[in-house]
Design a protein around this motif. Structure first.
Motif, short mmCIF file in Angstrom:
data_model
loop_
_atom_site.label_atom_id
_atom_site.label_comp_id
_atom_site.label_asym_id
_atom_site.label_seq_id
_atom_site.Cartn_x
_atom_site.Cartn_y
_atom_site.Cartn_z
N TYR A 128 10.75 33.85 30.35
CA TYR A 128 10.23 35.19 30.58
C TYR A 128 9.75 35.40 32.02
O TYR A 128 9.95 36.47 32.59
CB TYR A 128 9.12 35.51 29.59
N SER A 129 9.15 34.40 32.60
CA SER A 129 8.64 34.57 33.97
C SER A 129 9.79 34.71 34.97
O SER A 129 9.70 35.48 35.92
CB SER A 129 7.73 33.40 34.36
N GLU A 130 10.89 33.97 34.75
CA GLU A 130 12.06 34.11 35.63
C GLU A 130 12.69 35.50 35.48
O GLU A 130 13.06 36.12 36.47
CB GLU A 130 13.09 33.03 35.31
N ILE A 131 12.78 35.96 34.26
CA ILE A 131 13.35 37.30 34.02
C ILE A 131 12.45 38.35 34.65
O ILE A 131 12.94 39.32 35.26
CB ILE A 131 13.53 37.57 32.51
N SER A 132 11.17 38.17 34.55
CA SER A 132 10.21 39.09 35.16
C SER A 132 10.44 39.19 36.66
O SER A 132 10.43 40.29 37.23
CB SER A 132 8.78 38.60 34.87
N GLU A 133 10.68 38.06 37.28
CA GLU A 133 10.93 38.03 38.72
C GLU A 133 12.26 38.70 39.06
O GLU A 133 12.35 39.49 40.00
CB GLU A 133 10.94 36.57 39.18
N ILE A 134 13.30 38.42 38.27
CA ILE A 134 14.63 38.98 38.53
C ILE A 134 14.63 40.49 38.37
O ILE A 134 15.15 41.22 39.21
CB ILE A 134 15.67 38.34 37.59
N LEU A 135 14.04 40.97 37.28
CA LEU A 135 14.07 42.41 36.97
C LEU A 135 12.90 43.17 37.58
O LEU A 135 12.81 44.38 37.43
CB LEU A 135 14.11 42.63 35.45
#
Length: 166
Positions: A128-135
């Motif tokens: 979730y933290s990686e997706i948060s950064e990407i999006l």
């Protein structure tokens, strides 16, 4: 960043960038073009890559932004064609598709933010933290979008899932 370092980093990311672009654009040729355009932009601005905290997220974010630009342009030029395609897909045709193809079809019908969140989480395996950064959204927003997207998919597949587990 030297040419060989750049090539090594991009070659490692190429397939992931393509899959991500394809999940947004839904077209292989457009996804390949998008990745090529982003790689060219990254090469032109390679001096900025050394400053990126997470190069993978930086590249995925660049692909996301480029793909959304492409979609905006396509929407302006091809809005009628997109509506015809969506309306032409009838329920009997969808029933003839196997389960995986139906899942892909329904995944692409989710709202953009839900589709991207579910794709990155469940297909690409990002946390979730990686997706948060990407999006560029909060972790809570990502969790909500993944949850809502999954719920919509489960609802659509209740009959297939019920038959599979009996």
């Amino acid at each position: 960043m030297t040419k060989s370092e750049f090539e090594q980093v991009i070659l490692q990311q190429k397939d992931k960038l393509y899959r991500f672009a394809f999940s947004i654009l839904k077209n292989s040729d457009d996804a390949q073009d998008a990745v090529q355009e982003v790689v060219l932009k990254l090469w032109k601005n390679k001096h900025l890559l050394d400053r990126a905290k997470n190069l993978e997220s930086y590249c995925l974010n660049a692909v996301k932004n480029h793909c959304f630009d492409v979609l905006r342009k396509q929407k302006q030029q091809q809005n009628y064609e997109q509506n015809v395609w969506v309306n032409a897909t009838t329920e009997p045709e969808i029933e003839q598709l196997d389960l995986v193809e139906k899942l892909k079809q329904e995944l692409y019908r989710l709202p953009d933010q839900q589709r991207l969140a579910v794709s990155l989480r469940d297909i690409e395996g990002f946390d979730y933290s990686e997706i948060s950064e990407i999006l560029e959204q909060s972790v809570e927003t990502i969790r909500v979008n993944v949850s809502r997207g999954r719920k919509k998919l489960v609802e659509l597949f209740k009959e297939e899932l019920k038959d599979a587990y009996q």
